[in-house]
Design an enzyme around this catalytic site. Structure first.
Site, short mmCIF file in Angstrom:
data_model
loop_
_atom_site.label_atom_id
_atom_site.label_comp_id
_atom_site.label_asym_id
_atom_site.label_seq_id
_atom_site.Cartn_x
_atom_site.Cartn_y
_atom_site.Cartn_z
N GLU A 97 11.78 -3.16 6.96
CA GLU A 97 10.58 -3.66 6.28
C GLU A 97 10.64 -5.18 6.25
O GLU A 97 11.54 -5.75 5.65
CB GLU A 97 10.52 -3.11 4.85
N ASP A 131 14.84 -1.11 3.55
CA ASP A 131 13.97 -1.75 2.57
C ASP A 131 14.17 -3.26 2.53
O ASP A 131 15.32 -3.74 2.58
CB ASP A 131 14.30 -1.17 1.19
N ASP A 183 15.66 6.15 3.38
CA ASP A 183 15.19 4.82 3.02
C ASP A 183 16.35 4.19 2.26
O ASP A 183 16.82 4.75 1.26
CB ASP A 183 13.96 5.00 2.10
N HIS A 215 3.54 3.88 0.58
CA HIS A 215 3.62 4.03 -0.88
C HIS A 215 3.37 2.72 -1.63
O HIS A 215 3.31 2.73 -2.86
CB HIS A 215 4.99 4.60 -1.25
N ASP A 216 3.27 1.62 -0.92
CA ASP A 216 3.03 0.32 -1.57
C ASP A 216 1.59 -0.16 -1.37
O ASP A 216 1.23 -1.23 -1.88
CB ASP A 216 3.95 -0.76 -0.99
N ASP A 255 8.99 20.39 -13.37
CA ASP A 255 9.31 19.30 -14.31
C ASP A 255 8.36 18.12 -14.16
O ASP A 255 8.53 17.09 -14.81
CB ASP A 255 10.77 18.85 -14.16
C1 GLC Z 1 9.93 -2.40 -0.81
C2 GLC Z 1 9.51 -1.02 -1.24
C3 GLC Z 1 8.89 -1.12 -2.60
C4 GLC Z 1 9.92 -1.66 -3.56
C5 GLC Z 1 10.51 -2.98 -3.05
C6 GLC Z 1 11.75 -3.35 -3.81
O1 GLC Z 1 8.86 -3.26 -0.66
O2 GLC Z 1 8.66 -0.45 -0.30
O3 GLC Z 1 8.37 0.10 -3.04
O4 GLC Z 1 9.33 -1.89 -4.80
O5 GLC Z 1 10.87 -2.91 -1.70
O6 GLC Z 1 12.82 -2.54 -3.43
#
Ligand code: GLC
Length: 554
Positions: A264, A213, A117, A328-329, A44
């Protein structure tokens, strides 16, 4: 009596300064799976949990001990799953609860652990709590969110204002990220209990920990005073009460399980960082601080060294750090900090050598282990990152030239790291038989897992070897860290020491060959080379471009 004093002294040492408790999570290496771009099992165009299961052997062979799975809860997906509308279910794109449970079991069967996460700072605006909360000031969920009659001048991460006017009840709600991600009000004790219940739900399912997060944002400044510098978003983080919440969370949830937590924490200094991870405070195990990724757009070894040393000295004997140079950021490390053309493999391995031998838990972001690079698409329409797109339209809306705005955003767009995993040179890099949700990086024909594994100088195998070394030499995990001052601004030299064991790491972070002046009293030709990223060492004192070596010193 004597025994009693001795016992107390040992206990105090264990709790006190300079004692390092040994635990499984300090010894592990974490592999981050951005599942939507990892492997698509049903065609998909989205990677899925079944796809992760099918690739578990690949992760296990690498040697990783923990998998960090990006959010896969029910979500309208405005911010790729970071806008959760139901914490208790799995989004359709990812699969279903049965598949997730199977993923947990299959991960455990291979001797690995799985970390979810979880987003505690905000929900989606489609979460039933918010739908109810915005319907009336009398809603039982109204106070789960933050409402004011007037906005202050703060920005959010993704928009010019952190406040959104809500017509129905004629008040503004607060959002640190997109408009569709309203912040939760952690002052509300019922909300906190809801969150603890949810965390326990996942732990009882068998997950082994959490990546928390935006955890530094949970507590807000009282009364939301205007800022003199609205562009500097540090007002969003590390506010009073944050550590009360974390201590409570630990007491109510984390302390009851043998798990691993990493928070984070943007805009966090070492002194603030210590408050989260000081083992005596019982909050989190580790955090991600962003003094490198947020403050060092291009590679600057001197600055990096200072950051490392400050964090090490501040946390020493009290708490544990994390080591990572992309996720990923953030744009992939070879593109941002190394060389993604001629020395792609060498620079990938040079940074890996450092990340896996500095003090702290190393993280590998999917694809890093084959030296995947950032990407450049031609048009804003090819990008999906909500942060980039919002900024683009904001700046273009102010009258700036769209081309200039585009150029200014391309290098650090979060989509640089979100393109599909490159498994082979087959259609769509072997990621999907359908149309991938985001374009594949066109270099997949040469940069892919199959190709990498064919090479004698495979990057994947180099990562494997580094991980093996960490398992073999406790000094790499637990040893004291010391930088050896060295005059060349491109060469990083440091040691780790545990008892009589010592290792020495030397990395040349430049495109040029360097002849090293003698380092302290160390004779490189007599030291035992544990690993290096060039096939052989012809001259011990000569370091080729991005050459890295780890020595064992007798
Ligand atoms: C963190 C995540 C990011 C997301 C943000 C808001 O920084 O790593 O990808 O956009 O939080 O949740």
């Amino acid at each position: 009596m004597v025994y009693c004093f001795f016992f107390l002294a040992v206990k105090r040492m264990q709790r006190g300064f300079l004692f390092v408790n040994r635990t499984w999570w300090k010894e592990t290496v974490v592999y981050q799976v951005y599942w939507r771009s990892f492997f698509d099992s049903d065609g998909d165009g989205y990677g899925d949990l079944e796809g992760v299961i099918q690739k578990l052997d690949y992760i296990q062979d690498l040697g990783a001990g923990v998998i960090w799975l990006n959010p896969c809860y029910e979500s309208p997906d405005v911010d790729n799953g970071y806008d959760i509308s139901d914490y208790y279910s799995v989004m359709e794109k990812a699969g279903d609860m049965n598949t997730l449970e199977r993923l947990i079991r299959e991960t455990h069967r291979r001797g690995m652990k799985l970390m979810m996460d979880v987003v505690l700072n905000h929900t989606s605006d489609q979460h039933p709590w918010f739908i109810d909360a915005r319907s009336s000031k009398q809603s039982k969920y109204r106070d789960y969110y933050i409402w004011r009659d007037k906005p202050n001048n703060w920005r959010s991460y993704f928009t010019p204002s952190a406040w959104e006017f809500d017509e129905a009840t004629e008040q503004y709600y607060f959002h640190s990220f997109a408009v569709q991600q309203p912040d939760l009000n952690w002052d509300n004790p019922e909300l906190r209990q809801e969150m603890y219940r949810m965390l326990r739900f996942w732990l009882d399912k068998g997950v082994d920990g959490f990546r928390l997060d935006a955890i530094a944002l949970l507590a807000k400044q009282e009364n939301f005073p205007d800022s003199d510098e609205p562009e500097n978003l540090s007002y969003l983080t590390n506010n009073p009460k944050l550590h009360d919440y974390l201590r409570e969370m630990n007491e109510e949830v984390f302390s009851k399980y043998d798990i691993f937590t990493v928070g984070e924490a943007g805009f966090t200094t070492p002194e603030q960082g210590l408050l989260y991870v000081d083992e005596r405070r019982r909050e989190l195990n580790t955090i991600f601080h962003f003094q490198v990724l947020d403050e060092m757009p291009t590679w600057d070894l001197r600055r990096f060294q200072t950051i490392q040393t400050n964090w090490y000295e501040t946390l020493k004997g009290r708490g544990w750090n994390s080591q990572f140079l992309n996720n990923h950021d953030h744009t992939r490390l070879v593109t941002r900090y190394g060389d993604d053309t001629r020395y792609r493999a060498e620079s990938a391995k040079a940074f890996a050598t450092m990340i896996h031998t500095l003090p702290g838990v190393p993280y590998i972001y999917q694809g890093e282990e084959i030296g995947m690079t950032g990407v450049r698409f031609d048009s804003i329409d090819d990008y999906h990152d909500v942060a980039m797109k919002n900024k683009y339209y904001e700046e273009v809306g102010k009258g700036h030239d769209p081309k200039d705005v585009f150029e200014s955003l391309v290098k650090l767009s979060r989509d640089n790291s979100r393109t599909p995993m490159q498994w082979s040179s087959a259609l769509n890099a072997g990621f999907s038989t359908g149309t991938p949700w985001i374009k594949v990086n066109p270099n997949y024909t040469s940069v892919n897992v199959e190709e990498d594994l064919k090479r004698p100088d495979s990057i994947y195998r180099y990562y494997q070897a580094l991980i093996r070394l960490r398992k073999q030499y406790g000094v790499i995990v637990y040893g004291d860290f010391a930088t050896i001052p060295y005059s060349d601004a491109d060469v990083y030299v440091y040691t780790r020491r545990l008892g009589t064991e010592r290792i020495l790491v030397i990395v040349n972070f430049s495109l040029y060959e360097k002849r090293l002046a003698p380092i302290a009293e160390i004779a490189l030709d007599k030291a035992q080379l544990l690993i290096g990223n060039y096939p052989e060492v012809a001259q011990p004192d000569t370091f080729r471009p991005f050459e890295a070596r780890v020595y064992h010193l007798a």
